[in-house]
Design a protein around this motif. Structure first.
Motif, PDB file in Angstrom:
ATOM      1  N   ILE A 128       0.841  -1.204   0.000  1.00 13.04           N
ATOM      2  CA  ILE A 128       0.000   0.000   0.000  1.00 13.04           C
ATOM      3  C   ILE A 128       0.871   1.247   0.000  1.00 13.04           C
ATOM      4  O   ILE A 128       0.651   2.167  -0.791  1.00 13.04           O
ATOM      5  CB  ILE A 128      -0.966  -0.020   1.207  1.00 13.04           C
ATOM      6  N   GLN A 129       1.863   1.273   0.859  1.00 20.22           N
ATOM      7  CA  GLN A 129       2.755   2.435   0.929  1.00 20.22           C
ATOM      8  C   GLN A 129       3.493   2.632  -0.392  1.00 20.22           C
ATOM      9  O   GLN A 129       3.619   3.746  -0.891  1.00 20.22           O
ATOM     10  CB  GLN A 129       3.761   2.269   2.061  1.00 20.22           C
ATOM     11  N   GLY A 130       3.950   1.547  -0.981  1.00 21.58           N
ATOM     12  CA  GLY A 130       4.657   1.629  -2.261  1.00 21.58           C
ATOM     13  C   GLY A 130       3.778   2.148  -3.372  1.00 21.58           C
ATOM     14  O   GLY A 130       4.218   2.951  -4.211  1.00 21.58           O
ATOM     15  N   ARG A 131       2.519   1.716  -3.395  1.00 21.52           N
ATOM     16  CA  ARG A 131       1.607   2.182  -4.443  1.00 21.52           C
ATOM     17  C   ARG A 131       1.304   3.662  -4.259  1.00 21.52           C
ATOM     18  O   ARG A 131       1.250   4.421  -5.223  1.00 21.52           O
ATOM     19  CB  ARG A 131       0.321   1.360  -4.426  1.00 21.52           C
ATOM     20  N   ALA A 132       1.113   4.103  -3.014  1.00 22.73           N
ATOM     21  CA  ALA A 132       0.860   5.526  -2.749  1.00 22.73           C
ATOM     22  C   ALA A 132       2.045   6.361  -3.209  1.00 22.73           C
ATOM     23  O   ALA A 132       1.867   7.413  -3.845  1.00 22.73           O
ATOM     24  CB  ALA A 132       0.584   5.743  -1.258  1.00 22.73           C
ATOM     25  N   GLU A 133       3.242   5.904  -2.919  1.00 24.49           N
ATOM     26  CA  GLU A 133       4.443   6.626  -3.352  1.00 24.49           C
ATOM     27  C   GLU A 133       4.525   6.670  -4.869  1.00 24.49           C
ATOM     28  O   GLU A 133       4.935   7.679  -5.445  1.00 24.49           O
ATOM     29  CB  GLU A 133       5.688   5.976  -2.754  1.00 24.49           C
ATOM     30  N   ALA A 134       4.116   5.594  -5.527  1.00 21.00           N
ATOM     31  CA  ALA A 134       4.149   5.554  -6.991  1.00 21.00           C
ATOM     32  C   ALA A 134       3.167   6.563  -7.586  1.00 21.00           C
ATOM     33  O   ALA A 134       3.489   7.237  -8.573  1.00 21.00           O
ATOM     34  CB  ALA A 134       3.830   4.146  -7.486  1.00 21.00           C
ATOM     35  N   VAL A 135       1.986   6.689  -7.001  1.00 21.17           N
ATOM     36  CA  VAL A 135       1.002   7.670  -7.472  1.00 21.17           C
ATOM     37  C   VAL A 135       1.596   9.073  -7.378  1.00 21.17           C
ATOM     38  O   VAL A 135       1.543   9.853  -8.339  1.00 21.17           O
ATOM     39  CB  VAL A 135      -0.316   7.582  -6.663  1.00 21.17           C
ATOM     40  N   LEU A 136       2.170   9.385  -6.231  1.00 22.24           N
ATOM     41  CA  LEU A 136       2.765  10.709  -6.041  1.00 22.24           C
ATOM     42  C   LEU A 136       3.918  10.946  -7.002  1.00 22.24           C
ATOM     43  O   LEU A 136       4.060  12.042  -7.558  1.00 22.24           O
ATOM     44  CB  LEU A 136       3.238  10.861  -4.593  1.00 22.24           C
ATOM     45  N   GLU A 137       4.721   9.936  -7.220  1.00 21.46           N
ATOM     46  CA  GLU A 137       5.864  10.080  -8.130  1.00 21.46           C
ATOM     47  C   GLU A 137       5.412  10.359  -9.558  1.00 21.46           C
ATOM     48  O   GLU A 137       5.980  11.214 -10.249  1.00 21.46           O
ATOM     49  CB  GLU A 137       6.729   8.813  -8.081  1.00 21.46           C
ATOM     50  N   VAL A 138       4.384   9.654 -10.009  1.00 22.32           N
ATOM     51  CA  VAL A 138       3.869   9.880 -11.366  1.00 22.32           C
ATOM     52  C   VAL A 138       3.338  11.310 -11.498  1.00 22.32           C
ATOM     53  O   VAL A 138       3.628  12.002 -12.476  1.00 22.32           O
ATOM     54  CB  VAL A 138       2.767   8.852 -11.727  1.00 22.32           C
ATOM     55  N   LEU A 139       2.566  11.747 -10.489  1.00 21.73           N
ATOM     56  CA  LEU A 139       2.018  13.101 -10.548  1.00 21.73           C
ATOM     57  C   LEU A 139       3.125  14.147 -10.586  1.00 21.73           C
ATOM     58  O   LEU A 139       3.070  15.098 -11.380  1.00 21.73           O
ATOM     59  CB  LEU A 139       1.093  13.344  -9.347  1.00 21.73           C
ATOM     60  N   GLU A 140       4.118  13.974  -9.733  1.00 18.55           N
ATOM     61  CA  GLU A 140       5.220  14.935  -9.691  1.00 18.55           C
ATOM     62  C   GLU A 140       6.046  14.891 -10.970  1.00 18.55           C
ATOM     63  O   GLU A 140       6.442  15.932 -11.495  1.00 18.55           O
ATOM     64  CB  GLU A 140       6.080  14.667  -8.462  1.00 18.55           C
ATOM     65  N   ARG A 159       4.999  14.180 -13.883  1.00 18.74           N
ATOM     66  CA  ARG A 159       4.216  14.801 -14.951  1.00 18.74           C
ATOM     67  C   ARG A 159       4.054  16.296 -14.742  1.00 18.74           C
ATOM     68  O   ARG A 159       3.454  16.984 -15.562  1.00 18.74           O
ATOM     69  CB  ARG A 159       2.844  14.130 -15.030  1.00 18.74           C
ATOM     70  N   GLY A 160       4.589  16.824 -13.647  1.00 14.22           N
ATOM     71  CA  GLY A 160       4.539  18.259 -13.407  1.00 14.22           C
ATOM     72  C   GLY A 160       3.225  18.755 -12.828  1.00 14.22           C
ATOM     73  O   GLY A 160       2.951  19.957 -12.855  1.00 14.22           O
ATOM     74  N   LEU A 161       2.422  17.848 -12.303  1.00 16.74           N
ATOM     75  CA  LEU A 161       1.159  18.244 -11.695  1.00 16.74           C
ATOM     76  C   LEU A 161       1.412  18.620 -10.238  1.00 16.74           C
ATOM     77  O   LEU A 161       2.108  17.920  -9.514  1.00 16.74           O
ATOM     78  CB  LEU A 161       0.136  17.111 -11.780  1.00 16.74           C
ATOM     79  N   MET A 162       0.828  19.731  -9.809  1.00 14.17           N
ATOM     80  CA  MET A 162       1.036  20.249  -8.468  1.00 14.17           C
ATOM     81  C   MET A 162       0.311  19.376  -7.451  1.00 14.17           C
ATOM     82  O   MET A 162      -0.895  19.166  -7.559  1.00 14.17           O
ATOM     83  CB  MET A 162       0.528  21.684  -8.384  1.00 14.17           C
ATOM     84  N   VAL A 163       1.048  18.855  -6.488  1.00 15.23           N
ATOM     85  CA  VAL A 163       0.477  18.005  -5.449  1.00 15.23           C
ATOM     86  C   VAL A 163       0.464  18.799  -4.141  1.00 15.23           C
ATOM     87  O   VAL A 163       1.513  19.063  -3.560  1.00 15.23           O
ATOM     88  CB  VAL A 163       1.292  16.700  -5.286  1.00 15.23           C
ATOM     89  N   SER A 164      -0.726  19.171  -3.703  1.00 15.37           N
ATOM     90  CA  SER A 164      -0.852  19.930  -2.454  1.00 15.37           C
ATOM     91  C   SER A 164      -0.651  18.999  -1.258  1.00 15.37           C
ATOM     92  O   SER A 164      -0.695  17.765  -1.397  1.00 15.37           O
ATOM     93  CB  SER A 164      -2.240  20.570  -2.373  1.00 15.37           C
ATOM     94  N   ASP A 165      -0.456  19.583  -0.101  1.00 12.59           N
ATOM     95  CA  ASP A 165      -0.317  18.786   1.123  1.00 12.59           C
ATOM     96  C   ASP A 165      -1.577  17.970   1.378  1.00 12.59           C
ATOM     97  O   ASP A 165      -1.508  16.823   1.821  1.00 12.59           O
ATOM     98  CB  ASP A 165      -0.024  19.677   2.329  1.00 12.59           C
ATOM     99  N   GLU A 166      -2.733  18.553   1.095  1.00 10.53           N
ATOM    100  CA  GLU A 166      -4.006  17.854   1.284  1.00 10.53           C
ATOM    101  C   GLU A 166      -4.092  16.606   0.399  1.00 10.53           C
ATOM    102  O   GLU A 166      -4.482  15.534   0.843  1.00 10.53           O
ATOM    103  CB  GLU A 166      -5.182  18.786   0.987  1.00 10.53           C
ATOM    104  N   VAL A 167      -3.723  16.760  -0.872  1.00  9.39           N
ATOM    105  CA  VAL A 167      -3.750  15.624  -1.804  1.00  9.39           C
ATOM    106  C   VAL A 167      -2.728  14.575  -1.375  1.00  9.39           C
ATOM    107  O   VAL A 167      -3.014  13.375  -1.372  1.00  9.39           O
ATOM    108  CB  VAL A 167      -3.489  16.091  -3.254  1.00  9.39           C
ATOM    109  N   ARG A 168      -1.552  15.022  -0.978  1.00  9.94           N
ATOM    110  CA  ARG A 168      -0.510  14.094  -0.511  1.00  9.94           C
ATOM    111  C   ARG A 168      -1.031  13.277   0.684  1.00  9.94           C
ATOM    112  O   ARG A 168      -0.881  12.066   0.734  1.00  9.94           O
ATOM    113  CB  ARG A 168       0.755  14.861  -0.134  1.00  9.94           C
TER     114      ARG A 168
END
Length: 83
Positions: A30-42, A44-53
């Motif tokens: 689960i932790q690895g998949r969450a990190e992968a989602v964040l990595e893809v978003l970052e 791709r240059g999409l802004m990830v807010s603290d709330e979304v994180r």
């Protein structure tokens, strides 16, 4: 270093240890998949807010995170990831 076995360690304790390993493995996935989602978003240059994180990293449902990961690949905005 091998696993230590004690004379009083029976099937019950062995079952608890096995269950703990399985739970740890699931939590790691689960932790690895969450990190992968964040990595893809970052990436791709999409802004990830603290709330979304927090929303992504606090999710404990692997299937939900899998969907988020797939959508993150083509999402036009971070909001599209939770579709």
């Amino acid at each position: 270093m091998g696993t230590m076995t004690y004379p009083y360690q029976g099937k019950y304790v062995e079952g608890l240890l096995a269950e703990g390993k399985i739970q740890g493995f699931a939590e790691g996935k689960i932790q690895g998949r969450a990190e992968a989602v964040l990595e893809v978003l970052e990436f791709r240059g999409l802004m990830v807010s603290d709330e979304v994180r927090r929303r992504i990293t606090s999710c404990q449902d692997l299937d939900v995170l899998r969907g988020c990961f797939r959508r993150a690949i083509t999402a036009e905005s971070v909001d599209d990831v939770f579709g």
